[in-house]
Design a protein around this motif. Structure first.
Motif, PDB file in Angstrom:
ATOM      1  N   GLU A 120      -4.325 -91.514 -29.559  1.00 39.24           N
ATOM      2  CA  GLU A 120      -4.429 -92.719 -28.741  1.00 39.24           C
ATOM      3  C   GLU A 120      -5.186 -92.364 -27.465  1.00 39.24           C
ATOM      4  O   GLU A 120      -5.332 -91.188 -27.135  1.00 39.24           O
ATOM      5  CB  GLU A 120      -3.053 -93.296 -28.426  1.00 39.24           C
ATOM      6  CG  GLU A 120      -2.131 -92.361 -27.712  1.00 39.24           C
ATOM      7  CD  GLU A 120      -0.697 -92.844 -27.691  1.00 39.24           C
ATOM      8  OE1 GLU A 120      -0.404 -93.915 -28.249  1.00 39.24           O
ATOM      9  OE2 GLU A 120       0.124 -92.142 -27.113  1.00 39.24           O
ATOM     10  N   VAL A 121      -5.678 -93.381 -26.792  1.00 37.96           N
ATOM     11  CA  VAL A 121      -6.472 -93.157 -25.581  1.00 37.96           C
ATOM     12  C   VAL A 121      -5.732 -93.755 -24.399  1.00 37.96           C
ATOM     13  O   VAL A 121      -5.293 -94.906 -24.431  1.00 37.96           O
ATOM     14  CB  VAL A 121      -7.876 -93.801 -25.717  1.00 37.96           C
ATOM     15  CG1 VAL A 121      -8.624 -93.729 -24.398  1.00 37.96           C
ATOM     16  CG2 VAL A 121      -8.672 -93.126 -26.813  1.00 37.96           C
ATOM     17  N   TYR A 144      -5.103 -98.903 -16.574  1.00 39.84           N
ATOM     18  CA  TYR A 144      -3.688 -98.904 -16.952  1.00 39.84           C
ATOM     19  C   TYR A 144      -3.488 -99.442 -18.370  1.00 39.84           C
ATOM     20  O   TYR A 144      -2.704-100.356 -18.615  1.00 39.84           O
ATOM     21  CB  TYR A 144      -2.847 -99.714 -15.952  1.00 39.84           C
ATOM     22  CG  TYR A 144      -2.928 -99.182 -14.553  1.00 39.84           C
ATOM     23  CD1 TYR A 144      -2.270 -98.016 -14.200  1.00 39.84           C
ATOM     24  CD2 TYR A 144      -3.686 -99.840 -13.587  1.00 39.84           C
ATOM     25  CE1 TYR A 144      -2.345 -97.516 -12.915  1.00 39.84           C
ATOM     26  CE2 TYR A 144      -3.774 -99.350 -12.289  1.00 39.84           C
ATOM     27  CZ  TYR A 144      -3.103 -98.188 -11.966  1.00 39.84           C
ATOM     28  OH  TYR A 144      -3.182 -97.692 -10.695  1.00 39.84           O
ATOM     29  N   ARG A 145      -4.246 -98.872 -19.316  1.00 36.55           N
ATOM     30  CA  ARG A 145      -4.159 -99.310 -20.710  1.00 36.55           C
ATOM     31  C   ARG A 145      -3.963 -98.116 -21.630  1.00 36.55           C
ATOM     32  O   ARG A 145      -4.413 -97.013 -21.347  1.00 36.55           O
ATOM     33  CB  ARG A 145      -5.446-100.030 -21.141  1.00 36.55           C
ATOM     34  CG  ARG A 145      -5.709-101.322 -20.435  1.00 36.55           C
ATOM     35  CD  ARG A 145      -6.853-102.073 -21.034  1.00 36.55           C
ATOM     36  NE  ARG A 145      -8.043-101.220 -21.181  1.00 36.55           N
ATOM     37  CZ  ARG A 145      -9.156-101.595 -21.783  1.00 36.55           C
ATOM     38  NH1 ARG A 145      -9.254-102.792 -22.277  1.00 36.55           N
ATOM     39  NH2 ARG A 145     -10.177-100.781 -21.875  1.00 36.55           N
ATOM     40  N   ILE A 146      -3.306 -98.399 -22.741  1.00 35.22           N
ATOM     41  CA  ILE A 146      -3.211 -97.437 -23.835  1.00 35.22           C
ATOM     42  C   ILE A 146      -3.895 -98.082 -25.033  1.00 35.22           C
ATOM     43  O   ILE A 146      -3.498 -99.169 -25.470  1.00 35.22           O
ATOM     44  CB  ILE A 146      -1.744 -97.103 -24.169  1.00 35.22           C
ATOM     45  CG1 ILE A 146      -1.062 -96.464 -22.968  1.00 35.22           C
ATOM     46  CG2 ILE A 146      -1.681 -96.188 -25.392  1.00 35.22           C
ATOM     47  CD1 ILE A 146       0.410 -96.219 -23.173  1.00 35.22           C
ATOM     48  N   LEU A 150     -10.794 -96.973 -30.409  1.00 36.04           N
ATOM     49  CA  LEU A 150     -10.882 -95.514 -30.446  1.00 36.04           C
ATOM     50  C   LEU A 150     -12.252 -95.053 -30.924  1.00 36.04           C
ATOM     51  O   LEU A 150     -12.816 -94.096 -30.395  1.00 36.04           O
ATOM     52  CB  LEU A 150      -9.796 -94.941 -31.350  1.00 36.04           C
ATOM     53  CG  LEU A 150      -8.366 -95.050 -30.840  1.00 36.04           C
ATOM     54  CD1 LEU A 150      -7.397 -94.615 -31.915  1.00 36.04           C
ATOM     55  CD2 LEU A 150      -8.185 -94.238 -29.603  1.00 36.04           C
ATOM     56  N   GLN A 151     -12.783 -95.729 -31.917  1.00 35.37           N
ATOM     57  CA  GLN A 151     -14.084 -95.340 -32.459  1.00 35.37           C
ATOM     58  C   GLN A 151     -15.177 -95.464 -31.408  1.00 35.37           C
ATOM     59  O   GLN A 151     -16.037 -94.592 -31.291  1.00 35.37           O
ATOM     60  CB  GLN A 151     -14.425 -96.188 -33.679  1.00 35.37           C
ATOM     61  CG  GLN A 151     -15.659 -95.729 -34.398  1.00 35.37           C
ATOM     62  CD  GLN A 151     -15.865 -96.483 -35.699  1.00 35.37           C
ATOM     63  OE1 GLN A 151     -15.075 -97.329 -36.072  1.00 35.37           O
ATOM     64  NE2 GLN A 151     -16.953 -96.172 -36.375  1.00 35.37           N
ATOM     65  N   LYS A 152     -15.154 -96.520 -30.610  1.00 38.50           N
ATOM     66  CA  LYS A 152     -16.146 -96.682 -29.544  1.00 38.50           C
ATOM     67  C   LYS A 152     -16.078 -95.526 -28.550  1.00 38.50           C
ATOM     68  O   LYS A 152     -17.094 -94.994 -28.128  1.00 38.50           O
ATOM     69  CB  LYS A 152     -15.910 -97.995 -28.789  1.00 38.50           C
ATOM     70  CG  LYS A 152     -16.442 -99.209 -29.458  1.00 38.50           C
ATOM     71  CD  LYS A 152     -16.205-100.407 -28.557  1.00 38.50           C
ATOM     72  CE  LYS A 152     -16.431-101.695 -29.284  1.00 38.50           C
ATOM     73  NZ  LYS A 152     -16.124-102.866 -28.446  1.00 38.50           N
ATOM     74  N   ILE A 153     -14.871 -95.150 -28.192  1.00 39.69           N
ATOM     75  CA  ILE A 153     -14.699 -94.086 -27.200  1.00 39.69           C
ATOM     76  C   ILE A 153     -15.085 -92.733 -27.779  1.00 39.69           C
ATOM     77  O   ILE A 153     -15.719 -91.908 -27.115  1.00 39.69           O
ATOM     78  CB  ILE A 153     -13.261 -94.094 -26.665  1.00 39.69           C
ATOM     79  CG1 ILE A 153     -13.065 -95.372 -25.847  1.00 39.69           C
ATOM     80  CG2 ILE A 153     -12.958 -92.857 -25.839  1.00 39.69           C
ATOM     81  CD1 ILE A 153     -11.666 -95.617 -25.398  1.00 39.69           C
ATOM     82  N   PHE A 158      -8.363 -90.381 -21.275  1.00 39.23           N
ATOM     83  CA  PHE A 158      -7.916 -89.205 -22.014  1.00 39.23           C
ATOM     84  C   PHE A 158      -7.620 -89.557 -23.461  1.00 39.23           C
ATOM     85  O   PHE A 158      -6.979 -90.570 -23.731  1.00 39.23           O
ATOM     86  CB  PHE A 158      -6.647 -88.632 -21.371  1.00 39.23           C
ATOM     87  CG  PHE A 158      -6.803 -88.298 -19.920  1.00 39.23           C
ATOM     88  CD1 PHE A 158      -7.440 -87.135 -19.530  1.00 39.23           C
ATOM     89  CD2 PHE A 158      -6.327 -89.164 -18.935  1.00 39.23           C
ATOM     90  CE1 PHE A 158      -7.592 -86.833 -18.188  1.00 39.23           C
ATOM     91  CE2 PHE A 158      -6.465 -88.868 -17.603  1.00 39.23           C
ATOM     92  CZ  PHE A 158      -7.102 -87.693 -17.219  1.00 39.23           C
ATOM     93  N   ILE A 159      -8.066 -88.702 -24.380  1.00 37.54           N
ATOM     94  CA  ILE A 159      -7.710 -88.822 -25.784  1.00 37.54           C
ATOM     95  C   ILE A 159      -6.528 -87.885 -26.019  1.00 37.54           C
ATOM     96  O   ILE A 159      -6.628 -86.683 -25.796  1.00 37.54           O
ATOM     97  CB  ILE A 159      -8.895 -88.424 -26.693  1.00 37.54           C
ATOM     98  CG1 ILE A 159     -10.084 -89.339 -26.436  1.00 37.54           C
ATOM     99  CG2 ILE A 159      -8.477 -88.485 -28.168  1.00 37.54           C
ATOM    100  CD1 ILE A 159     -11.337 -88.931 -27.176  1.00 37.54           C
ATOM    101  N   CYS A 160      -5.409 -88.455 -26.452  1.00 36.76           N
ATOM    102  CA  CYS A 160      -4.185 -87.679 -26.605  1.00 36.76           C
ATOM    103  C   CYS A 160      -3.662 -87.772 -28.030  1.00 36.76           C
ATOM    104  O   CYS A 160      -3.710 -88.841 -28.649  1.00 36.76           O
ATOM    105  CB  CYS A 160      -3.113 -88.180 -25.656  1.00 36.76           C
ATOM    106  SG  CYS A 160      -3.567 -88.006 -23.935  1.00 36.76           S
TER     107      CYS A 160
END
Length: 82
Positions: free
Chosen positions: A47-48, A54-56, A63-66, A77-79
Protein backbone atom coordinates in the motif's frame (compact mmCIF):
# COMPACT_ATOMS: atom_id res chain seq x y z
CA UNK A 1 9.82 -21.20 -20.83
CA UNK A 2 12.04 -18.15 -20.88
CA UNK A 3 15.16 -18.36 -18.72
CA UNK A 4 15.06 -15.59 -16.18
CA UNK A 5 18.12 -13.56 -15.35
CA UNK A 6 18.23 -13.69 -11.57
CA UNK A 7 20.47 -14.86 -8.77
CA UNK A 8 19.01 -17.49 -6.48
CA UNK A 9 20.60 -18.84 -3.35
CA UNK A 10 19.41 -22.41 -2.87
CA UNK A 11 20.38 -24.30 0.26
CA UNK A 12 20.13 -28.08 0.11
CA UNK A 13 20.53 -30.66 2.86
CA UNK A 14 22.15 -33.20 0.59
CA UNK A 15 25.43 -31.88 -0.78
CA UNK A 16 25.66 -34.77 -3.22
CA UNK A 17 22.63 -33.82 -5.32
CA UNK A 18 23.31 -34.38 -8.99
CA UNK A 19 23.29 -31.53 -11.49
CA UNK A 20 20.08 -32.62 -13.22
CA UNK A 21 18.16 -32.65 -9.94
CA UNK A 22 19.44 -29.18 -9.05
CA UNK A 23 18.51 -27.88 -12.51
CA UNK A 24 15.01 -29.33 -12.07
CA UNK A 25 14.64 -27.62 -8.69
CA UNK A 26 15.72 -24.27 -10.16
CA UNK A 27 13.26 -24.68 -13.03
CA UNK A 28 10.44 -25.37 -10.54
CA UNK A 29 11.42 -22.33 -8.46
CA UNK A 30 11.44 -20.17 -11.58
CA UNK A 31 7.98 -21.43 -12.53
CA UNK A 32 6.64 -20.55 -9.07
CA UNK A 33 8.27 -17.12 -9.00
CA UNK A 34 6.98 -16.18 -12.45
CA UNK A 35 3.44 -16.93 -11.26
CA UNK A 36 3.77 -14.94 -8.04
CA UNK A 37 5.79 -11.94 -9.23
CA UNK A 38 2.94 -10.12 -10.92
CA UNK A 39 1.57 -6.61 -10.57
CA UNK A 40 -1.62 -8.02 -9.08
CA UNK A 41 0.19 -9.84 -6.27
CA UNK A 42 2.42 -6.80 -5.66
CA UNK A 43 -0.66 -4.59 -5.27
CA UNK A 44 -2.26 -7.07 -2.88
CA UNK A 45 0.85 -7.09 -0.67
CA UNK A 46 1.63 -3.34 -0.69
CA UNK A 47 0.00 0.00 0.00
CA UNK A 48 1.09 3.60 -0.45
CA UNK A 49 1.16 6.17 2.33
CA UNK A 50 0.84 9.73 1.06
CA UNK A 51 1.71 11.82 4.10
CA UNK A 52 1.24 15.16 2.34
CA UNK A 53 -2.41 14.43 1.50
CA UNK A 54 -3.07 12.17 4.51
CA UNK A 55 -4.15 9.24 2.32
CA UNK A 56 -3.54 5.53 2.17
CA UNK A 57 -3.78 4.17 -1.37
CA UNK A 58 -4.70 0.53 -1.84
CA UNK A 59 -6.41 0.35 -5.26
CA UNK A 60 -4.47 -1.36 -8.02
CA UNK A 61 -4.84 1.53 -10.47
CA UNK A 62 -3.51 4.04 -7.92
CA UNK A 63 -0.59 1.81 -6.98
CA UNK A 64 0.26 1.14 -10.61
CA UNK A 65 0.48 4.86 -11.39
CA UNK A 66 2.85 5.43 -8.49
CA UNK A 67 4.99 2.36 -9.23
CA UNK A 68 5.46 3.32 -12.88
CA UNK A 69 6.92 6.73 -11.98
CA UNK A 70 10.69 7.13 -12.02
CA UNK A 71 10.80 8.73 -8.58
CA UNK A 72 8.37 9.23 -5.74
CA UNK A 73 7.27 12.59 -4.45
CA UNK A 74 8.55 13.56 -1.01
CA UNK A 75 6.69 11.87 1.86
CA UNK A 76 5.08 9.22 -0.36
CA UNK A 77 6.02 5.73 0.81
CA UNK A 78 5.40 2.27 -0.61
CA UNK A 79 4.96 -0.09 2.33
CA UNK A 80 4.52 -3.83 2.59
CA UNK A 81 1.36 -4.85 4.45
CA UNK A 82 3.19 -7.58 6.34
Amino acid sequence: MKNSNRDLLVLVKDAYTNKEAMQYELQQLNTLLVNFETLESFCIAHEVFDIQKYRILTRRSQLQKIIEKDSLKPFVFICNKN
